[in-house]
Scaffold this active site. Structure first.
Site, PDB file in Angstrom:
ATOM      1  N   ARG A  35      30.624 -11.652 -48.456  1.00  0.00           N
ATOM      2  CA  ARG A  35      31.971 -11.187 -48.812  1.00  0.00           C
ATOM      3  C   ARG A  35      32.836 -12.328 -49.354  1.00  0.00           C
ATOM      4  O   ARG A  35      33.665 -12.098 -50.232  1.00  0.00           O
ATOM      5  CB  ARG A  35      32.644 -10.563 -47.594  1.00  0.00           C
ATOM      6  CG  ARG A  35      32.027  -9.225 -47.294  1.00  0.00           C
ATOM      7  CD  ARG A  35      32.719  -8.513 -46.192  1.00  0.00           C
ATOM      8  NE  ARG A  35      32.446  -7.087 -46.299  1.00  0.00           N
ATOM      9  CZ  ARG A  35      32.651  -6.214 -45.338  1.00  0.00           C
ATOM     10  NH1 ARG A  35      33.123  -6.612 -44.178  1.00  0.00           N
ATOM     11  NH2 ARG A  35      32.400  -4.941 -45.528  1.00  0.00           N
ATOM     12  N   LYS A 197      24.127  11.120 -38.763  1.00  0.00           N
ATOM     13  CA  LYS A 197      24.837  12.396 -38.611  1.00  0.00           C
ATOM     14  C   LYS A 197      25.256  13.047 -39.924  1.00  0.00           C
ATOM     15  O   LYS A 197      25.658  12.367 -40.854  1.00  0.00           O
ATOM     16  CB  LYS A 197      26.102  12.141 -37.797  1.00  0.00           C
ATOM     17  CG  LYS A 197      25.811  11.794 -36.358  1.00  0.00           C
ATOM     18  CD  LYS A 197      27.113  11.622 -35.630  1.00  0.00           C
ATOM     19  CE  LYS A 197      26.864  11.465 -34.153  1.00  0.00           C
ATOM     20  NZ  LYS A 197      28.109  11.249 -33.446  1.00  0.00           N
ATOM     21  N   GLY A 353      26.421   0.046 -44.959  1.00  0.00           N
ATOM     22  CA  GLY A 353      25.910  -1.111 -44.207  1.00  0.00           C
ATOM     23  C   GLY A 353      24.416  -1.088 -43.974  1.00  0.00           C
ATOM     24  O   GLY A 353      23.725  -2.080 -44.208  1.00  0.00           O
ATOM     25  N   GLY A 376      32.767   2.769 -45.534  1.00  0.00           N
ATOM     26  CA  GLY A 376      33.674   3.922 -45.481  1.00  0.00           C
ATOM     27  C   GLY A 376      34.392   4.132 -46.799  1.00  0.00           C
ATOM     28  O   GLY A 376      34.568   5.267 -47.255  1.00  0.00           O
TER      29      GLY A 376
HETATM   30  P1  AMP Z   1      24.894   6.167 -40.539  1.00  0.00           P
HETATM   31  O1  AMP Z   1      25.852   5.136 -40.004  1.00  0.00           O
HETATM   32  O2  AMP Z   1      25.351   7.576 -40.332  1.00  0.00           O
HETATM   33  O3  AMP Z   1      24.454   5.868 -41.955  1.00  0.00           O
HETATM   34  O4  AMP Z   1      23.622   6.066 -39.620  1.00  0.00           O
HETATM   35  C1  AMP Z   1      22.837   4.930 -39.553  1.00  0.00           C
HETATM   36  C2  AMP Z   1      22.002   5.018 -38.312  1.00  0.00           C
HETATM   37  O5  AMP Z   1      21.242   6.189 -38.335  1.00  0.00           O
HETATM   38  C3  AMP Z   1      21.037   3.874 -38.138  1.00  0.00           C
HETATM   39  O6  AMP Z   1      21.449   3.084 -37.077  1.00  0.00           O
HETATM   40  C4  AMP Z   1      19.708   4.578 -37.838  1.00  0.00           C
HETATM   41  O7  AMP Z   1      19.021   3.999 -36.751  1.00  0.00           O
HETATM   42  C5  AMP Z   1      20.144   5.970 -37.484  1.00  0.00           C
HETATM   43  N1  AMP Z   1      19.076   6.965 -37.715  1.00  0.00           N
HETATM   44  C6  AMP Z   1      18.403   7.169 -38.860  1.00  0.00           C
HETATM   45  N2  AMP Z   1      17.481   8.113 -38.667  1.00  0.00           N
HETATM   46  C7  AMP Z   1      17.561   8.528 -37.385  1.00  0.00           C
HETATM   47  C8  AMP Z   1      16.854   9.464 -36.589  1.00  0.00           C
HETATM   48  N3  AMP Z   1      15.855  10.187 -37.107  1.00  0.00           N
HETATM   49  N4  AMP Z   1      17.227   9.619 -35.306  1.00  0.00           N
HETATM   50  C9  AMP Z   1      18.224   8.891 -34.797  1.00  0.00           C
HETATM   51  N5  AMP Z   1      18.938   7.981 -35.484  1.00  0.00           N
HETATM   52  C10 AMP Z   1      18.599   7.798 -36.771  1.00  0.00           C
END
Ligand code: AMP
Length: 411
Positions: A35, A197, A353, A376
């Site tokens: 950064r 999610k 990230g 974000g």
């Molecule tokens: P996000 O911040 O929503 O992009 O989510 C990133 C996180 O999603 C990472 O820390 C991954 O470990 C988690 N992740 C990806 N696939 C899965 C899965 N199948 N089950 C649980 N966590 C997951």
């Protein structure tokens, strides 16, 4: 839009909002200086023109003044990168800061202490904005990753600079590249969305459905879609309150003629651990007591094939729990597919990230067309929202353009 490339900063004092929110270890050493390096082109542009630079940033989420969040560790590195002394001011508006900044000469650089030591920063406070604005003649926002916040130093402050408010080069680059995928994408356009999610990515998925040819959904969020289609997902991560939403997205996909790709096989484990037993099964037949933690080999091949045949690729979010060795193959294969498509001439934009951490892990960052610095902020931009930090400057520029036009007419 007026670019700072076309502005001469000679003899001007320029207040630049940078993003020096870098990760520090427990000894307060900088773990990743990306950064800081990315803000150098804007700083150097002003200095090379013969201007004076006053930098401001936040670091972490301090609760009032907390020495652990001081920006002091940045000073030696920044001095080294700029090849000149950097003045550091501990009080933002004390007489010392005004005195020091008031005496600064062309070519000099100062860094103010962490803006978030003051609750007024996050409150969008007018008085705080005015006090900061008194320090300089010109304002530049180069902190894309914070521009989705209505914070004082990115949003409120802009109006106190009249027409003298600009985007920095990093921010300009972010906007150009994000606009390229949003408004000028060459088909076939494929979006790859992953992560834990659905709820955090829903806005992006909905907006992109109007633009993409292919939507690939992986990661934990895929299981909410698979369950919505009647699949058995065992103990995989699920948002039960988003199943109806997933169903309505599936309907929308069909109406819009978008190709939706969900995992067909999954690497499952009998615990959320790298030490758990694993097996590969059909993604819609996961037994109870097991959870899907990565996409399976068939899915990897299928996703890679779609990616390789795309002209424009947008990727946000890992395909599995890539932090654990046993569940990173899916994310790795996507990174490789995006890199190889880019080498063959496709345009790729990667952000968020975790996806950025993944491409760095495989040394593939240089192979992507553009890597966004915003998490974000990038998601909100892709949702089609106007980010407060960007809107404030755009509005100023549009007003200026209108006045110039009507003045010309009058003349
Ligand atoms: P996000 O911040 O929503 O992009 O989510 C990133 C996180 O999603 C990472 O820390 C991954 O470990 C988690 N992740 C990806 N696939 C899965 C899965 N199948 N089950 C649980 N966590 C997951």
């Amino acid at each position: 839009m007026v670019s700072i490339k076309d502005v001469n900063f000679k003899g001007k004092k320029v207040l630049i909002r940078v993003d020096f929110n870098v990760p520090l270890n427990h000894n307060r050493q900088i773990m990743d200086d990306t950064r800081i390096r990315e803000s150098l082109p804007t700083i150097m542009k002003v200095l090379n023109d013969g201007g004076t630079v006053i930098l401001m940033s936040h670091l972490g989420r301090p609760n009032g003044y907390e020495p652990d969040y001081s920006l002091t560790p940045i000073v030696p590195l920044l001095s080294k990168l700029l090849g000149r002394n950097v003045i550091f001011t501990r009080d933002l508006f004390g007489p010392k800061t005004y005195e020091v900044c008031g005496k600064m000469k062309p070519g000099e650089v100062a860094l103010l202490e962490n803006l978030r030591f003051y609750p007024e920063e996050e409150a969008g406070d007018e008085k705080f904005a005015q006090d900061l604005a008194k320090l300089a003649d010109i304002y530049i926002n180069d902190a894309f990753a914070t521009s989705h916040r209505k914070h004082t130093s990115v949003a409120t402050i802009v109006k106190y600079f009249g027409d003298n408010a600009y985007f920095g080069l990093l921010l300009e680059n972010e906007i150009q590249n994000l606009d390229k995928v949003l408004y000028e994408a060459e088909p076939p356009f494929t979006a790859i969305i992953g992560g834990a999610k659905v709820s955090t990515k829903i806005g992006v998925i909905k907006n992109l459905l109007n633009k993409v040819d292919n939507m690939i959904i992986g990661g934990g969020m895929a299981f909410t879609f698979i369950k919505a289609l009647g699949g058995k997902v065992g103990d995989s991560i699920i948002e039960d309150d988003k199943i109806d939403l997933a169903r309505s997205i599936i309907q929308e996909v069909m109406l819009k003629g978008v190709n939706l790709y969900l995992p067909t096989d999954a690497v499952i484990a009998n615990g959320f651990s790298n030490e758990a037993d694993t097996q590969t099964v059909s993604a819609d037949s996961i037994p109870d007591g097991w959870m899907g933690l990565d996409i399976g080999p068939k899915t990897r091949r299928r996703f890679a094939e779609i990616i390789t045949h795309s002209q424009t690729i947008l990727w946000n979010g890992p395909m599995g729990v890539f932090e654990m060795e046993n569940f990173r193959q899916g994310t790795k294969s996507i990174a490789i597919a995006v890199a190889s498509a880019t080498i063959s001439g496709s345009f790729s934009l990667v952000g968020g990230g975790d996806s950025v951490a993944a491409i760095n892990q495989y040394n593939l960052a240089d192979q992507m067309s553009y890597v966004s610095t915003g998490g974000g902020a990038m998601l909100e931009y892709l949702e089609g929202k106007e980010l407060p930090g960007i809107a404030a400057i755009r509005k100023k520029n549009t007003e200026t353009a209108k006045t110039t036009k009507s003045n010309k007419k009058k003349a």
